[in-house]
Every structure is written in structure tokens, then in C-alpha cells.
Design an enzyme around this catalytic site. Structure first.
Site, PDB file in Angstrom:
ATOM      1  CD  GLU A 268      11.384  30.235 -32.916  1.00  0.00           C
ATOM      2  OE1 GLU A 268      12.094  30.338 -31.898  1.00  0.00           O
ATOM      3  OE2 GLU A 268      10.150  30.432 -32.915  1.00  0.00           O
ATOM      4  CE  LYS A 330      13.923  34.433 -29.188  1.00  0.00           C
ATOM      5  NZ  LYS A 330      12.915  33.377 -28.941  1.00  0.00           N
ATOM      6  CB  CYS A 382       9.914  33.477 -31.233  1.00  0.00           C
ATOM      7  SG  CYS A 382       8.580  32.773 -30.245  1.00  0.00           S
TER       8      CYS A 382
END
Length: 511
Positions: A268, A330, A382
Site C-alpha cells: 500500500e 479503495k 488494508c
């Protein structure tokens, strides 16, 4: 009437019972601690009135989140540069706020169960599971510390592809209730009832290992040779513009021996610059990846125009290069870490709310899967891996799971270990292998049974290499999600709740 000392002891036991559940999760893996926790807290609360149960539930929640989510302090103090006293206060506020969820749940439990002991025992597993489910989406959700997650390393692991994490939670809590029922019935007074309760308590634990032998998916195509690069970049330097070139150089040097691999993964925001700012670097990687027939994927802050927002916005994204196609933005963002709720009012009040890259916007739903070395993959960035139904829904038609993270925010706490265990639970629920790439750990390859095949060194600069077998097929949980368990819990409440006196009055007919 209890003395002051007895009341204090009771409150302490409730906090300890909540905190005891932390031992069930990674890195401790003492899954029976969850059962013991319920065996302590349920008798302490079983005969309390709803008003008192609100306080009891808050104490249990304070113990659970105070111990299990203690890593929040590390993020606030060490990386948001918040003074220790204020960081402690903010952590306590966070924990106290989360504890309100079980507090309300316990109050509802008392209202629904009335004064009937067996009714309350019947209702408790359903109330607990529905509370977890609500906590998973309320105010963006905190789907962390579900006791079902601990069963990724326990005998109930075989139930996860069928019922998901909430199903494993229901079985765990239900076991505790049945053990209490067997004890309260007494072997001399009602031995048959006690024996039946004990048998029901043991049944799912005996069936779990047998269910775990079922292969819900099967191999699809050839294995992929994969590599995940772990740069171990300090969070203090992560967004320093003067450190950007050195960080990218670190990742490129670590990747240089890996171009014979089918897939190279950077974690990430491994590239601490937008795709426009890092264009020369990305072009060079694209050329190298095409020359070697390698699929390359990296986390990066993406900036530009999208149809979903007026003007240009930032996304926390993954982009592909070489033998790969697609970009992923995301969707599930972390409050205060990636965006600031009520931004116009709060931003600027304290440094925590001015963290670098806390201006992300969520990506659109129903994004197309990435194509990595010819295999369809829906990535998860995440925190997204913690949402069981989100992962199950978006894993339809994919060959394996892929997740990236920057767990440096957790420091050297229990947070990274919990996060990895949650990711392993998703692998087990979907019966898919998982490739997990992180900045400083835990970078790992996980099989479809949730077991770690290989992992990189934690808190060190390292490279993980191995093979990963894409699969095809679906588990029952992928098809139905959490709805069967949630519906069952709701039915248990509907038929087990205390009726109003008027509803229990005998029916009469006019003569």
C-alpha cells in the site's frame, strides 16, 4: 445487597472477562479464552435488570476494546505526534465509544429476555452476533475482534467456508451457553437435559475438523511464481518529499532480482507520490515488466478526475503495469486516517486530523477485477480485508485473494498480528489462497485453509518469494454471505423474546 467491595470486584471481573477475549486472537492464539470469557461474564449478568445491564455491557466492551484495540494508542501517539497524555485520553474516548455498542446490546438483551433465566440464555448468542454484525457497518464499521476470527486457528475452522466469521462466533458463544445450561441443570436433578446440552455443545467442535477436509475449490491453470517486496519504510519518513526518491530506489533495488517472476507486488502506497508525479519511474517499471512478461502491481495515491466527484480527487489505489491490466481505488476508508469526518469543522484542530494523505475519497462500487498474469483478482487495500461480506462478494470469479497494507501505523503492537489473522480468515471463508504484501509485516502467502505457507521477516526489509495456485469454485459463504446467520439470530430473538403481558393473556370467546 452487595457491599462496595463486592460491586468493585464484580465490575473488575466484567472488564477482565472482556479483555480475556484478546488472548483468543493473534499473536496469542488461545482460542479457548473466548469461551472462558463468556463462562465468566454471562453468569455475572444473567439476573440483572436492563438498566444495570447497560453498565455491565459497557464494562465488558471497555475490557474487550481496551485490550484488543490497544494499538490505537501507537497510531495516535507515535505517528500522529500527539502528546502522550492527549493520546491516552483519545484512546480512552475511542474505547469508551466502542463500548457503547455492547452496552446497548446488553440493555436490549435484558429487555428481550425479561426475568426468565432460560430465555436469557437462549437469546444471548443471538444478541451477541447481531451486535457484532451491526458494529461491522455502523458509522463505516469496526469489524475487528470477532471471536469467530480466532477459530481460523481453532477446531471450528471448517465452519468458516459455510457460515463465515459470524457463524463461527455464534457457535462459540452458543457453546458457552450450553455449557452453562448443562451446569445449571445439574447432573442429579435433570441428567438427561444436562447431557443433551453437553452433547450439543460438543457437536460443532467434533464436526469442524471433518468439514475442514472438504475442498470447496479446485486448481485452475498453472501456479504463479510471485514476489512481495517489503520495504520497511519508517512511517515518520513515509510522506517526506525529500525521502521519496530514496524510498522508490529501495523498492526498485529489492525488485531487481525478481523480474523472472509472474507477479511482483509492492504494498500500500509504496510509491509515495501520485501517478503523475511518479510517471518517469512508472514508465521505467512498465518497460521492464513488458520485457520480462511480468505482472507488476503497486500501491500509490492516485489523483485525477473521476465521474463520481466534481473536480480532481485523491484515491488510495493500486495500479498495474506490464502483463497486468486495471486500476483499483479503495472503497472502505479509515476515518481520521484516510479521510476526516465533518472535515470543515475538525480539520486543523489537532495534528492527528492533518495526517498526510487524509484527504482520500472512496472509490466506486462494482469495480472490475484486475487481470494479473491472466488471472482475475479483486484486490483489497488494508482495512478492506476486515469486511467479510465485502470480500466474499467481490471474490466471485477470481483466482486468489490479494491484499496490501501499511501496518507500520500499528508499530510493534499486536495490531499487525490481528490484521494478518483477519486476512487469513478471509482466505478460509472463500477457500482461496492469499498473497499479502505489507510495508513492514506481516507479508505472507496463505493457502485456502487459512494456513501461512511462507512469510517475510517482520519489521525488516525483506522479499517474499513463492508460488500461488489460482483456483475456481465458490464456498457456501461466498454464495450466501452472513445473511443466513444474521437471519437465524433474528429468528432466535423473535421467537425467544419475552412477550408483553397482553399478548400472553388467554383468548376468550363470546358466549
Amino acid at each position: 445487597m452487595q457491599s462496595r467491595g463486592q460491586r468493585l470486584l464484580r465490575r473488575a471481573l466484567l472488564v477482565l472477562a472482556g479483555g480475556l477475549q484478546t488472548l483468543a486472537f493473534a499473536p496469542f492464539f488461545v482460542w479457548p479464552a473466548a469461551i472462558l470469557s463468556f463462562l465468566v461474564l454471562i453468569p455475572l449478568c444473567l439476573h440483572r435488570d436492563p438498566k444495570a445491564l447497560f453498565g455491565d455491557g459497557w464494562l465488558v466492551g471497555f475490557g474487550l476494546f481496551g485490550a484488543g484495540a490497544s494499538w490505537v494508542y501507537v497510531s495516535i501517539h507515535e505517528y500522529a505526534n500527539t502528546p502522550a497524555p492527549l493520546a491516552v485520553l483519545m484512546t480512552l474516548v475511542f474505547v469508551a465509544g466502542l463500548a457503547l455498542v455492547p452496552a446497548i446490546a446488553f440493555w436490549c438483551w435484558g429487555k428481550l429476555g425479561g426475568d426468565h433465566e432460560r430465555r436469557r440464555l437462549w437469546l444471548f448468542p443471538a444478541v451477541w452476533v447481531l451486535t457484532d454484525w451491526v458494529r461491522g457497518w455502523l458509522l463505516t464499521g469496526f469489524p475487528w475482534l470477532y471471536v469467530g476470527t480466532a477459530q481460523t486457528d481453532g477446531p471450528l475452522a471448517g465452519w468458516l467456508p459455510l457460515l463465515g466469521v459470524h457463524g463461527a462466533t455464534l457457535l462459540t458463544v452458543g457453546t458457552s451457553v450450553l455449557l452453562l445450561l448443562a451446569g445449571t441443570e445439574g447432573w442429579r436433578q435433570r441428567p438427561k437435559t444436562a447431557l443433551a446440552a453437553l452433547g450439543l455443545a460438543l457437536l460443532p467442535w467434533l464436526a469442524g475438523p471433518l468439514l475442514n477436509t472438504i475442498e470447496w475449490t479446485h486448481p485452475d491453470g498453472d501456479p504463479l511464481s510471485v514476489a512481495a517486496v517489503q520495504g520497511n519504510i519508517s512511517q515518520h519518513n513515509k510522506w517526506d518529499p525529500e525521502q521519496m526518491r530514496a524510498q522508490i530506489r529501495t523498492y526498485r533495488e529489492l525488485s531487481e532480482p525478481l523480474w523472472d517472476r509472474d507477479l511482483i507486488l509492492w504494498p500500500e502506497t509504496a510509491v509515495p507520490a501520485t501517478q503523475g508525479q511518479a510517471a518517469p519511474t512508472l514508465d521505467a517499471i512498465e518497460t521492464r515488466a513488458l520485457e520480462t512478461d511480468t505482472a507488476f502491481i503497486t500501491g500509490i495515491p492516485w489523483y485525477g478526475n473521476t465521474p463520481h466527484y466534481p473536480g480532481s480527487v485523491f484515491h488510495n489505489s493500486l495500479i498495474t503495469l506490464g502483463q497486468a491490466q486495471g486500476t483499483y481505488h479503495k472503497q472502505r476508508l479509515v476515518p481520521f486516517g484516510e479521510y476526516v469526518p465533518f472535515e470543515s469543522l475538525l480539520r486543523g484542530t489537532i495534528e492527528l486530523l492533518n495526517l498526510p494523505m487524509s484527504v482520500f475519497r472512496p472509490g466506486p462500487e462494482n469495480q472490475s477485477p484486475l487481470r494479473l498474469a491472466g488471472v482475475a483478482v479483486h484486490p483489497f487495500i488494508c482495512y478492506e480485508i476486515t469486511y467479510a461480506d465485502f470480500v466474499a462478494r467481490n471474490s466471485q470469479g477470481t483466482g486468489f485473494l490479494l491484499t496490501v497494507s501499511n501496518d507500520a501505523w500499528f508499530g510493534r503492537s499486536i495490531g499487525p498480528f490481528q490484521h494478518q489473522q483477519i486476512a487469513r480468515t478471509r482466505a478460509l471463508e472463500t477457500s482461496r489462497p492469499l498473497l499479502r504484501g505489507t510495508n513492514n509485516g506481516i507479508t505472507a502467502i496463505v493457502d485456502g485453509k487459512g494456513k501461512v505457507v511462507k512469510k517475510a521477516a517482520h519489521y525488516k526489509r525483506d522479499v517474499l518469494t513463492g508460488s500461488l495456485q489460482p483456483v475456481t469454485g465458490q464456498t457456501p459463504f461466498m454464495l450466501a454471505g452472513s445473511w443466513p446467520v444474521v437471519t437465524l439470530a433474528a429468528i432466535m430473538i423473535v421467537f425467544g423474546r419475552q412477550r408483553r403481558p397482553g399478548n400472553n393473556a388467554p383468548q376468550t370467546t363470546a358466549s
